[in-house]
Design a protein around this motif. Structure first.
Motif, PDB file in Angstrom:
ATOM      1  N   SER A   1       1.369  11.419  -8.319  1.00  0.00           N
ATOM      2  CA  SER A   1       1.895  10.157  -7.807  1.00  0.00           C
ATOM      3  C   SER A   1       0.899   9.025  -8.075  1.00  0.00           C
ATOM      4  O   SER A   1      -0.269   9.257  -8.355  1.00  0.00           O
ATOM      5  CB  SER A   1       2.196  10.257  -6.311  1.00  0.00           C
ATOM      6  N   VAL A   2       1.388   7.819  -7.979  1.00  0.00           N
ATOM      7  CA  VAL A   2       0.559   6.634  -8.200  1.00  0.00           C
ATOM      8  C   VAL A   2       0.247   6.013  -6.850  1.00  0.00           C
ATOM      9  O   VAL A   2       1.146   5.806  -6.032  1.00  0.00           O
ATOM     10  CB  VAL A   2       1.296   5.598  -9.089  1.00  0.00           C
ATOM     11  N   VAL A   3      -1.027   5.719  -6.615  1.00  0.00           N
ATOM     12  CA  VAL A   3      -1.422   5.000  -5.411  1.00  0.00           C
ATOM     13  C   VAL A   3      -1.438   3.525  -5.776  1.00  0.00           C
ATOM     14  O   VAL A   3      -2.049   3.122  -6.762  1.00  0.00           O
ATOM     15  CB  VAL A   3      -2.812   5.453  -4.906  1.00  0.00           C
ATOM     16  N   ARG A   4      -0.736   2.721  -4.973  1.00  0.00           N
ATOM     17  CA  ARG A   4      -0.629   1.280  -5.228  1.00  0.00           C
ATOM     18  C   ARG A   4      -1.250   0.520  -4.061  1.00  0.00           C
ATOM     19  O   ARG A   4      -0.993   0.832  -2.905  1.00  0.00           O
ATOM     20  CB  ARG A   4       0.837   0.879  -5.377  1.00  0.00           C
TER      21      ARG A   4
ATOM     22  N   ARG B   1       0.872  -1.178   0.000  1.00  0.00           N
ATOM     23  CA  ARG B   1       0.000   0.000   0.000  1.00  0.00           C
ATOM     24  C   ARG B   1       0.908   1.226   0.000  1.00  0.00           C
ATOM     25  O   ARG B   1       1.625   1.474   0.961  1.00  0.00           O
ATOM     26  CB  ARG B   1      -0.910   0.016   1.216  1.00  0.00           C
ATOM     27  N   GLU B   2       0.876   1.955  -1.094  1.00  0.00           N
ATOM     28  CA  GLU B   2       1.713   3.148  -1.226  1.00  0.00           C
ATOM     29  C   GLU B   2       0.871   4.285  -1.778  1.00  0.00           C
ATOM     30  O   GLU B   2       0.194   4.098  -2.791  1.00  0.00           O
ATOM     31  CB  GLU B   2       2.889   2.884  -2.169  1.00  0.00           C
ATOM     32  N   PRO B   3       0.900   5.419  -1.168  1.00  0.00           N
ATOM     33  CA  PRO B   3       1.512   5.680   0.135  1.00  0.00           C
ATOM     34  C   PRO B   3       0.682   5.046   1.237  1.00  0.00           C
ATOM     35  O   PRO B   3      -0.503   4.768   1.042  1.00  0.00           O
ATOM     36  CB  PRO B   3       1.514   7.209   0.233  1.00  0.00           C
ATOM     37  N   PRO B   4       1.283   4.818   2.416  1.00  0.00           N
ATOM     38  CA  PRO B   4       0.562   4.174   3.510  1.00  0.00           C
ATOM     39  C   PRO B   4      -0.622   5.001   4.017  1.00  0.00           C
ATOM     40  O   PRO B   4      -1.615   4.455   4.458  1.00  0.00           O
ATOM     41  CB  PRO B   4       1.602   4.011   4.613  1.00  0.00           C
ATOM     42  N   ASP B   5      -0.521   6.327   3.935  1.00  0.00           N
ATOM     43  CA  ASP B   5      -1.591   7.215   4.393  1.00  0.00           C
ATOM     44  C   ASP B   5      -2.303   7.777   3.163  1.00  0.00           C
ATOM     45  O   ASP B   5      -1.689   8.463   2.346  1.00  0.00           O
ATOM     46  CB  ASP B   5      -1.005   8.360   5.226  1.00  0.00           C
TER      47      ASP B   5
ATOM     48  N   VAL C   1      -3.720  -9.385  -6.855  1.00  0.00           N
ATOM     49  CA  VAL C   1      -4.380  -8.230  -7.464  1.00  0.00           C
ATOM     50  C   VAL C   1      -3.514  -7.018  -7.180  1.00  0.00           C
ATOM     51  O   VAL C   1      -3.167  -6.754  -6.026  1.00  0.00           O
ATOM     52  CB  VAL C   1      -5.802  -8.030  -6.889  1.00  0.00           C
ATOM     53  N   ARG C   2      -3.146  -6.311  -8.245  1.00  0.00           N
ATOM     54  CA  ARG C   2      -2.300  -5.119  -8.119  1.00  0.00           C
ATOM     55  C   ARG C   2      -3.063  -3.936  -8.692  1.00  0.00           C
ATOM     56  O   ARG C   2      -3.174  -3.798  -9.913  1.00  0.00           O
ATOM     57  CB  ARG C   2      -0.982  -5.340  -8.867  1.00  0.00           C
ATOM     58  N   ASP C   3      -3.599  -3.103  -7.800  1.00  0.00           N
ATOM     59  CA  ASP C   3      -4.377  -1.942  -8.220  1.00  0.00           C
ATOM     60  C   ASP C   3      -3.509  -0.695  -8.239  1.00  0.00           C
ATOM     61  O   ASP C   3      -2.700  -0.475  -7.326  1.00  0.00           O
ATOM     62  CB  ASP C   3      -5.563  -1.717  -7.268  1.00  0.00           C
ATOM     63  N   ARG C   4      -3.693   0.125  -9.279  1.00  0.00           N
ATOM     64  CA  ARG C   4      -2.976   1.388  -9.428  1.00  0.00           C
ATOM     65  C   ARG C   4      -4.008   2.478  -9.688  1.00  0.00           C
ATOM     66  O   ARG C   4      -4.861   2.327 -10.573  1.00  0.00           O
ATOM     67  CB  ARG C   4      -1.998   1.349 -10.610  1.00  0.00           C
ATOM     68  N   LEU C   5      -3.919   3.557  -8.931  1.00  0.00           N
ATOM     69  CA  LEU C   5      -4.828   4.689  -9.090  1.00  0.00           C
ATOM     70  C   LEU C   5      -4.013   5.923  -9.436  1.00  0.00           C
ATOM     71  O   LEU C   5      -3.095   6.284  -8.690  1.00  0.00           O
ATOM     72  CB  LEU C   5      -5.621   4.906  -7.798  1.00  0.00           C
ATOM     73  N   THR C   6      -4.351   6.549 -10.568  1.00  0.00           N
ATOM     74  CA  THR C   6      -3.630   7.736 -11.006  1.00  0.00           C
ATOM     75  C   THR C   6      -4.626   8.826 -11.389  1.00  0.00           C
ATOM     76  O   THR C   6      -5.777   8.538 -11.725  1.00  0.00           O
ATOM     77  CB  THR C   6      -2.725   7.433 -12.220  1.00  0.00           C
TER      78      THR C   6
ATOM     79  N   THR D   1     -10.166   9.850 -11.998  1.00  0.00           N
ATOM     80  CA  THR D   1      -9.182   8.868 -11.553  1.00  0.00           C
ATOM     81  C   THR D   1      -9.178   7.679 -12.502  1.00  0.00           C
ATOM     82  O   THR D   1     -10.241   7.164 -12.855  1.00  0.00           O
ATOM     83  CB  THR D   1      -9.519   8.377 -10.129  1.00  0.00           C
ATOM     84  N   LEU D   2      -7.994   7.251 -12.890  1.00  0.00           N
ATOM     85  CA  LEU D   2      -7.843   6.026 -13.667  1.00  0.00           C
ATOM     86  C   LEU D   2      -7.471   4.910 -12.704  1.00  0.00           C
ATOM     87  O   LEU D   2      -6.483   5.012 -11.973  1.00  0.00           O
ATOM     88  CB  LEU D   2      -6.754   6.181 -14.732  1.00  0.00           C
ATOM     89  N   TRP D   3      -8.273   3.841 -12.707  1.00  0.00           N
ATOM     90  CA  TRP D   3      -8.042   2.678 -11.861  1.00  0.00           C
ATOM     91  C   TRP D   3      -7.659   1.521 -12.784  1.00  0.00           C
ATOM     92  O   TRP D   3      -8.448   1.088 -13.613  1.00  0.00           O
ATOM     93  CB  TRP D   3      -9.296   2.359 -11.074  1.00  0.00           C
ATOM     94  N   VAL D   4      -6.424   1.052 -12.652  1.00  0.00           N
ATOM     95  CA  VAL D   4      -5.928  -0.080 -13.440  1.00  0.00           C
ATOM     96  C   VAL D   4      -5.690  -1.236 -12.473  1.00  0.00           C
ATOM     97  O   VAL D   4      -5.013  -1.075 -11.454  1.00  0.00           O
ATOM     98  CB  VAL D   4      -4.617   0.280 -14.181  1.00  0.00           C
TER      99      VAL D   4
END
Length: 163
Positions: free
Chosen positions: A82-85, A70-74, A99-104, A111-114
């Motif tokens: 930045s990319v939220v993972r 989980r990035e960033p943790p907060d 499952v690897r989710d990326r939010l940009t 928001t793009l959710w991949v």
């Protein structure tokens, strides 16, 4: 088996992350969710293991979910660009999944959710299911994303649609 699905949500990334991370909201968009309870750790934090029960028709499936990244943790104050993972592993009888989710950011208030998904099967029955029905897994992942989008943007609750 591997596949990637994506969707754009008409909300700022920080709001999407907040909604996805809130366990109280999960039953509203995660179709078939019966139970999601942490066995160890704090919901949504790296290392947390949860018991998850899903229902499809009359069939229930129980699995164990472990948050692996989980990035960033907060989720508050996420830097622009930045990319939220958010990664997790899911284990059930005869199946392992990552499952690897990326939010940009996809633009102002979008928001793009991949979501990258990987499945491995063991046992004759589960290997057969994976071989004969690979599209069903992709379709279900995309359905969850579409349900989340409808919930986040319009307040639609999948439990009302299920009757």
């Amino acid at each position: 088996m591997r596949y990637t699905v994506s969707i754009e949500v008409d909300l700022p990334r920080e709001r999407v992350v907040q909604l996805l991370a809130d366990p109280a909201q999960m039953p509203k968009w995660l179709r078939g969710l019966v139970l999601h309870e942490p066995l160890s750790g704090v919901h949504g934090q790296v290392g947390t293991t949860s018991r998850v029960v899903m229902r499809t028709g009359r069939r229930e499936m129980e699995c164990t979910e472990t948050i692996t990244r989980r990035e960033p943790p907060d989720p508050h104050g996420i830097p622009e660009g930045s990319v939220v993972r958010f990664d997790r592993e899911i284990v059930a009888d005869g199946m392992w999944s990552a499952v690897r989710d990326r939010l940009t950011d996809a633009g102002p208030a979008r928001t793009l959710w991949v979501s990258e998904n990987e499945y491995r099967f063991s046992g004759v029955l589960m290997r057969l299911v994976g071989l004969l029905m690979p599209g069903a897994f992709r379709k279900q992942s995309l359905r969850h994303m579409q349900d989340f989008k409808a919930f986040a943007e319009e307040g639609k609750d999948v439990r009302e649609a299920q009757g």
